[in-house]
Design an enzyme around this catalytic site. Structure first.
Site, PDB file in Angstrom:
ATOM      1  N   TRP A 102     -10.538  -9.477  -6.367  1.00  0.00           N
ATOM      2  CA  TRP A 102     -10.102  -8.972  -5.067  1.00  0.00           C
ATOM      3  C   TRP A 102      -9.751  -7.504  -5.147  1.00  0.00           C
ATOM      4  O   TRP A 102     -10.110  -6.717  -4.260  1.00  0.00           O
ATOM      5  CB  TRP A 102      -8.951  -9.797  -4.511  1.00  0.00           C
ATOM      6  CG  TRP A 102      -9.420 -11.145  -4.056  1.00  0.00           C
ATOM      7  CD1 TRP A 102      -9.092 -12.361  -4.586  1.00  0.00           C
ATOM      8  CD2 TRP A 102     -10.367 -11.415  -3.003  1.00  0.00           C
ATOM      9  NE1 TRP A 102      -9.755 -13.361  -3.915  1.00  0.00           N
ATOM     10  CE2 TRP A 102     -10.540 -12.815  -2.946  1.00  0.00           C
ATOM     11  CE3 TRP A 102     -11.072 -10.616  -2.101  1.00  0.00           C
ATOM     12  CZ2 TRP A 102     -11.410 -13.426  -2.021  1.00  0.00           C
ATOM     13  CZ3 TRP A 102     -11.925 -11.227  -1.183  1.00  0.00           C
ATOM     14  CH2 TRP A 102     -12.085 -12.609  -1.149  1.00  0.00           C
ATOM     15  N   ASP A 171      -2.207  -5.755  -1.465  1.00  0.00           N
ATOM     16  CA  ASP A 171      -2.891  -6.881  -0.835  1.00  0.00           C
ATOM     17  C   ASP A 171      -2.130  -8.133  -1.254  1.00  0.00           C
ATOM     18  O   ASP A 171      -2.178  -8.538  -2.406  1.00  0.00           O
ATOM     19  CB  ASP A 171      -4.346  -6.922  -1.333  1.00  0.00           C
ATOM     20  CG  ASP A 171      -5.098  -8.168  -0.849  1.00  0.00           C
ATOM     21  OD1 ASP A 171      -4.508  -8.982  -0.103  1.00  0.00           O
ATOM     22  OD2 ASP A 171      -6.280  -8.321  -1.226  1.00  0.00           O
ATOM     23  N   LYS A 195      -4.050 -18.132   3.855  1.00  0.00           N
ATOM     24  CA  LYS A 195      -3.479 -18.793   2.682  1.00  0.00           C
ATOM     25  C   LYS A 195      -2.041 -19.253   2.943  1.00  0.00           C
ATOM     26  O   LYS A 195      -1.749 -20.419   2.820  1.00  0.00           O
ATOM     27  CB  LYS A 195      -3.549 -17.878   1.465  1.00  0.00           C
ATOM     28  CG  LYS A 195      -4.957 -17.863   0.860  1.00  0.00           C
ATOM     29  CD  LYS A 195      -5.619 -16.534   0.842  1.00  0.00           C
ATOM     30  CE  LYS A 195      -7.085 -16.656   0.460  1.00  0.00           C
ATOM     31  NZ  LYS A 195      -7.744 -15.354   0.401  1.00  0.00           N
TER      32      LYS A 195
HETATM   33  C1  LIG Z   1      -8.680 -14.428   0.393  1.00  0.00           C
HETATM   34  C2  LIG Z   1      -8.372 -13.053  -0.064  1.00  0.00           C
HETATM   35  C3  LIG Z   1      -8.944 -11.922   0.535  1.00  0.00           C
HETATM   36  C4  LIG Z   1     -10.017 -12.011   1.607  1.00  0.00           C
HETATM   37  O1  LIG Z   1      -9.547 -12.348   2.826  1.00  0.00           O
HETATM   38  P1  LIG Z   1     -10.529 -12.396   4.095  1.00  0.00           P
HETATM   39  O2  LIG Z   1      -9.659 -12.886   5.168  1.00  0.00           O
HETATM   40  O3  LIG Z   1     -11.656 -13.316   3.759  1.00  0.00           O
HETATM   41  O4  LIG Z   1     -11.013 -11.028   4.335  1.00  0.00           O
HETATM   42  C5  LIG Z   1      -8.550 -10.682   0.080  1.00  0.00           C
HETATM   43  N1  LIG Z   1      -7.648 -10.543  -0.907  1.00  0.00           N
HETATM   44  C6  LIG Z   1      -7.084 -11.605  -1.520  1.00  0.00           C
HETATM   45  C7  LIG Z   1      -6.087 -11.403  -2.606  1.00  0.00           C
HETATM   46  C8  LIG Z   1      -7.428 -12.895  -1.109  1.00  0.00           C
HETATM   47  O5  LIG Z   1      -6.878 -13.958  -1.720  1.00  0.00           O
END
Ligand SMILES: *Cc1c(COP(=O)(O)O)cnc(C)c1O
Length: 358
Positions: A102, A171, A195
């Site tokens: 990521w 993030d 999540k």
């Molecule tokens: C799931 C995830 C993403 C991607 O999210 P989207 O909503 O599909 O853009 C980005 N960063 C992390 C750490 C994630 O777990």
């Protein structure tokens, strides 16, 4: 009761109470004669939802007045682009810590926009780990320093965040509001909702308001933090139903208490890691000191056993345990809404499977 234990990494399981409440209110929201998704985003009923969502997240994160809470469309991946477009002005450098898939996606997107320094790279480390403080090669005067608080695929999680003089940006898609932390350490955090917060396709962004002032003049409004900030996330028609669900989840988190959730999350993870470490049959893929409380990643002795494991788990309605397609293996995602009973059931199955096949 037809719901399975859902260990999917994302979209992921939501609190059952929240789904029930949404079902209860679906056809006729607050005697308005329509559902939340059918009413004006400028009307009184929706305004109350929106305001409560902003207030709840602000409260949960302990935001001072100079921070803004935003709901932005497009998921975390949209933020990979919006962040450098707004904050990485010409001639400056952004530091990115590459801790896995990521983080790498985020930094690749930033490279399209401006100058990027990879301040540390542990993305290929086996077992998976995160950099220690003296590995970081930070740029003096960097526009910002970007980290990924929890690597959803590798199963690693920062236990203590790095320090820097430049604004720290995280993030937090896969561990937002799973534990308390000090928002003042960060210039900005963002998280795709699917999540820990709600449905897919929307992000929570929390930022120091002054950072929204740096965008170049030719940046379209919709990509501009300032436009969303000034409009309180109502610059255009927002994803109202998603914000409503996030508001319900924020209420649920407030009711649980963040400290309690954190303690429960740590306990749930510890139970699984204890089974992994017990017999030498399972092998955790992350170095123990960096193990995630949210995504528990492990391997079995052979890929054939992994296939059997996943198939039998599925039959017991323990769903979504397959590791990410890029790494294989097994991954149990145990976000806030995964009940203890789900983790207990998985631990029991793992012990049985080991006894039969070990
Ligand atoms: C799931 C995830 C993403 C991607 O999210 P989207 O909503 O599909 O853009 C980005 N960063 C992390 C750490 C994630 O777990």
């Amino acid at each position: 009761m037809t719901r399975a234990f859902n260990f999917n990494a994302g979209p992921a399981t939501l609190p059952q109470e929240v789904l029930e409440e949404a079902r209860e209110e679906l056809l006729d929201y607050r005697q308005g004669g329509a559902s939340v998704m059918e009413i004006s985003h400028r009307g009184k009923l929706y305004d109350a939802v929106h305001t409560e969502a902003v207030e709840n997240f602000s409260k949960l994160l302990g935001c001072p007045d100079d921070y803004a809470v935003l709901f932005l469309p497009g998921g975390a991946t949209m933020q990979f682009a919006m962040l450098p477009l707004n904050l990485l002005s010409a001639g400056r450098t952004a530091d990115y810590i590459n801790s896995g898939s990521w983080a790498e996606k985020a930094l690749k997107e930033a490279k399209l926009v401006g100058r990027v320094n990879v301040a540390a790279d542990t993305s290929k480390a086996q077992p998976a780990r995160l950099p220690v403080a003296d590995e970081l090669q930070l740029t003096p005067g960097a526009a910002y320093v970007h980290i990924t608080s929890n690597e959803t695929i590798a199963g690693t999680q920062w236990k203590e965040f790095p320090r820097s003089d430049s604004p720290l940006v995280a993030d937090m898609s896969s561990d937002i509001l799973s534990r308390p932390f000090d928002i003042k350490q960060f210039g900005m955090i963002y998280a795709g909702a699917q999540k820990n917060l709600g449905p897919a396709g929307i992000s929570l962004v929390v930022m120091r308001k002054d950072l929204a002032e740096n965008a170049p003049a030719n940046l379209p409004q919709m990509l501009r933090y300032k436009a969303h900030l000034e409009a309180n996330s109502l610059y255009n028609t927002p994803p109202t139903f998603s914000i409503y669900l996030m508001m319900l989840v924020s209420r649920w988190i407030l009711k649980q208490g963040l400290e309690n959730l954190y303690r429960r999350n740590a306990e749930k993870a510890a139970r699984l890691y204890a089974v992994i470490d017990a017999g030498g049959f399972y092998r955790g893929t992350a170095a123990p000191e960096y193990r995630s409380d949210m995504n528990v990643t492990f391997r079995l002795p052979t890929e054939d056993l992994e296939k059997q494991f996943l198939k039998q788990a599925e039959e017991l309605r323990l769903q979504g345990l397959k590791g990410h397609r890029s790494v294989g293996g097994v991954r149990a995602s145990i976000y806030n809404a995964m009940p203890e009973a789900g983790v207990e059931a998985l631990c029991g199955f793992m012990r049985e499977f080991e006894a039969k096949n070990g």
